[in-house]
Design a protein around this motif. Structure first.
Motif, mmCIF file in Angstrom:
data_model
loop_
_atom_site.group_PDB
_atom_site.id
_atom_site.type_symbol
_atom_site.label_atom_id
_atom_site.label_comp_id
_atom_site.label_asym_id
_atom_site.label_seq_id
_atom_site.Cartn_x
_atom_site.Cartn_y
_atom_site.Cartn_z
ATOM 1 N N LEU A 57 48.770 8.772 61.058
ATOM 2 C CA LEU A 57 49.533 8.633 59.884
ATOM 3 C C LEU A 57 48.273 9.443 58.574
ATOM 4 O O LEU A 57 49.566 10.036 58.121
ATOM 5 N N LYS A 58 48.119 9.930 58.853
ATOM 6 C CA LYS A 58 47.158 11.320 58.261
ATOM 7 C C LYS A 58 47.955 13.062 57.872
ATOM 8 O O LYS A 58 48.449 12.995 57.080
ATOM 9 N N LEU A 59 48.196 12.663 59.794
ATOM 10 C CA LEU A 59 49.220 14.235 59.724
ATOM 11 C C LEU A 59 50.893 13.602 58.999
ATOM 12 O O LEU A 59 51.556 14.620 58.606
ATOM 13 N N PHE A 60 51.264 12.561 59.136
ATOM 14 C CA PHE A 60 52.719 12.246 58.246
ATOM 15 C C PHE A 60 52.499 12.450 57.097
ATOM 16 O O PHE A 60 53.312 12.535 56.901
ATOM 17 N N GLN A 61 51.490 11.975 56.437
ATOM 18 C CA GLN A 61 50.635 11.682 55.353
ATOM 19 C C GLN A 61 51.174 13.066 54.784
ATOM 20 O O GLN A 61 51.601 13.574 53.602
ATOM 21 N N TRP A 62 50.305 13.926 55.440
ATOM 22 C CA TRP A 62 50.186 15.975 54.844
ATOM 23 C C TRP A 62 51.287 16.303 55.369
ATOM 24 O O TRP A 62 52.128 17.516 54.499
ATOM 25 N N PHE A 120 55.191 -1.384 63.628
ATOM 26 C CA PHE A 120 56.024 -0.441 63.997
ATOM 27 C C PHE A 120 55.596 1.482 62.784
ATOM 28 O O PHE A 120 54.944 1.132 62.103
ATOM 29 N N LYS A 121 55.817 2.298 63.646
ATOM 30 C CA LYS A 121 56.069 3.951 63.333
ATOM 31 C C LYS A 121 57.215 4.370 62.628
ATOM 32 O O LYS A 121 57.961 4.296 63.148
ATOM 33 N N PRO A 122 56.870 4.532 61.483
ATOM 34 C CA PRO A 122 58.657 4.727 60.740
ATOM 35 C C PRO A 122 59.185 6.493 60.905
ATOM 36 O O PRO A 122 59.344 6.949 60.641
ATOM 37 N N PHE A 123 58.254 7.507 61.990
ATOM 38 C CA PHE A 123 58.758 8.496 62.008
ATOM 39 C C PHE A 123 57.954 8.628 64.024
ATOM 40 O O PHE A 123 57.598 7.878 64.855
ATOM 41 N N GLN A 165 60.792 8.891 59.718
ATOM 42 C CA GLN A 165 62.268 8.168 59.197
ATOM 43 C C GLN A 165 63.139 8.086 60.372
ATOM 44 O O GLN A 165 64.676 7.689 59.861
ATOM 45 N N ASP A 166 62.730 7.708 61.378
ATOM 46 C CA ASP A 166 63.661 7.608 62.332
ATOM 47 C C ASP A 166 62.883 6.399 63.504
ATOM 48 O O ASP A 166 64.131 5.839 65.022
ATOM 49 N N ASN A 167 61.993 6.486 62.897
ATOM 50 C CA ASN A 167 61.109 4.276 64.196
ATOM 51 C C ASN A 167 60.886 4.935 64.689
ATOM 52 O O ASN A 167 61.146 3.488 65.977
ATOM 53 N N ILE A 193 55.715 -3.270 54.387
ATOM 54 C CA ILE A 193 57.576 -2.282 54.889
ATOM 55 C C ILE A 193 56.775 -2.919 56.143
ATOM 56 O O ILE A 193 56.629 -2.340 57.004
ATOM 57 N N GLU A 194 58.635 -3.103 56.707
ATOM 58 C CA GLU A 194 58.788 -3.916 57.571
ATOM 59 C C GLU A 194 60.319 -2.746 57.623
ATOM 60 O O GLU A 194 61.246 -3.194 57.503
ATOM 61 N N ALA A 195 60.759 -2.815 59.141
ATOM 62 C CA ALA A 195 61.826 -1.732 59.798
ATOM 63 C C ALA A 195 62.712 -2.995 59.729
ATOM 64 O O ALA A 195 62.655 -3.722 60.772
ATOM 65 N N MET A 196 64.028 -2.472 59.333
ATOM 66 C CA MET A 196 64.931 -2.929 60.192
ATOM 67 C C MET A 196 65.857 -2.512 60.848
ATOM 68 O O MET A 196 65.252 -1.857 61.919
ATOM 69 N N PRO A 197 65.936 -3.652 62.144
ATOM 70 C CA PRO A 197 66.336 -2.859 63.231
ATOM 71 C C PRO A 197 67.735 -1.817 63.225
ATOM 72 O O PRO A 197 68.131 -2.248 62.856
ATOM 73 N N LEU A 198 67.571 -1.435 64.594
ATOM 74 C CA LEU A 198 68.029 0.378 64.402
ATOM 75 C C LEU A 198 69.533 -0.551 65.400
ATOM 76 O O LEU A 198 70.427 0.817 65.607
ATOM 77 N N ARG A 199 70.335 -1.319 65.090
ATOM 78 C CA ARG A 199 71.387 -1.924 65.755
ATOM 79 C C ARG A 199 72.803 -1.426 65.045
ATOM 80 O O ARG A 199 72.585 -1.467 63.675
ATOM 81 N N SER A 200 73.913 -0.914 65.864
ATOM 82 C CA SER A 200 74.658 -1.033 65.121
ATOM 83 C C SER A 200 75.937 -2.262 65.770
ATOM 84 O O SER A 200 75.658 -3.168 66.846
#
Length: 329
Positions: free
Chosen positions: A101-106, A162-165, A204-206, A261-268
């Motif tokens: 998360l720190k790397l993500f923030q930086w 989840f991780k957003p990255f 932001q690809d989860n 923050i919750e991620a919605m499913p990446l379905r189509s």
């Protein structure tokens, strides 16, 4: 008091008079921080090096700044910078121990800083032409979510299961004083190659890009890479980030001073795969750009259209040890 999120994209407010992270009014437009931290610029002599903007104009690394209150800088930014400086100067093993998360923030602060400067330049350019600033809703959506997640620096933000990255770290046999930086703001992709490591983040690809490349990542995990091998991975991941065809959605819930923050499913709705079809010719064009230092041309890379040149894997699909590659570093 309930937590309060700052949303500059609601009104496209990219003024130098407000802190980029909190929106608080600043004492002057000089109250700012460097997008690329001073310790990094000093170590690699970047201050006056050219930095190409999207409109083809040239800035320098030291020109790129973010408006930031002194309190926010001292309380939230500088501690992360100090931790990154120590780890990055030490090398791969120390970076490996950092909180992702720190790397993500930086890295997110760097990428958002570039986005901020690009947006300001775009707004000013269109105003000079007497036009309203136009930008696609999907891009605004991505940038806004990146900024929201970056506020995990100063707010109690919890990512729900989840991780957003996708974050990928590799040991790389770099030449001394190597500084390799790339980004693609439309796909929110970031790459840095310095010291004895290489770092790639798809924001932001989860985690989708990491999963997409899981087979090859399993083969290179824990291996020390030749720089051309790292750049091949770079090309693969930057290209797959382009092929990623979802616009992630998130829900937020404020509970007291915490934000979930919750991620919605990446379905189509149509059942379409997460990634568009991989085309070797297009990938070869991307790879040509990443291999520019070694002079490989597209026709050479895709001489066999079904099997582009690879320095990562042999014809049997096995990892090629870096010490078997005779190219210069």
């Amino acid at each position: 008091m309930p937590a309060s999120v700052y949303s500059p994209f609601d009104r496209l407010n990219f003024s130098k008079r407000n802190c980029f992270l909190t929106g608080v009014a600043l004492n002057s437009e000089e109250e700012s921080i460097q997008v690329f931290p001073q310790w990094l610029m000093s170590k690699y002599n970047l201050e006056d090096e050219p930095f190409k903007m999207l409109d083809e104009s040239m800035a320098t690394y030291k020109d790129l700044k973010l408006p930031c209150s002194a309190v926010v800088n001292e309380t939230y930014i500088e501690p992360v910078e100090a931790e990154m400086e120590t780890a990055f100067n030490s090398g791969y093993e120390a970076v490996k121990q950092l909180d992702e998360l720190k790397l993500f923030q930086w890295a997110g602060k760097v990428l958002y800083g570039i986005i901020f400067n690009e947006l300001r330049a775009g707004i000013q350019q269109q105003r000079q032409q007497g036009e309203d600033f136009n930008i696609s809703e999907s891009i605004i959506h991505k940038f806004s979510n990146l900024h929201l997640m970056l506020q995990s620096l100063n707010l109690n933000i919890e990512f729900e299961d989840f991780k957003p990255f996708s974050l990928l770290l590799f040991k790389v046999n770099n030449a001394e004083e190597t500084f390799g930086y790339r980004d693609e703001i439309n796909t929110l992709t970031f790459s840095l190659r310095i010291n004895d490591f290489g770092l790639i983040i798809c924001f932001q690809d989860n985690g989708a890009n990491k999963s997409y490349h899981r087979d090859i990542l399993a083969k290179v995990e824990a291996q020390c890479l030749h720089p051309i091998q790292f750049e091949e991975l770079n090309a693969r991941i930057f290209y797959s980030a382009y092929l990623f065809n979802r616009l992630p959605e998130y829900t937020t819930m404020v509970v007291g001073d915490e934000i979930y923050i919750e991620a919605m499913p990446l379905r189509s709705m149509t059942g379409k795969p997460l990634f568009d079809h991989w085309q070797n010719k297009t990938y070869g064009q991307v790879l040509e750009s990443f291999w520019k230092n070694w002079g490989f041309l597209l026709l050479e890379i895709i001489k066999d259209p079904e099997n582009p040149i690879s320095f990562l894997l042999d014809t049997e699909g096995n990892f090629k040890p870096a010490d078997t590659i005779s190219l210069p570093l």
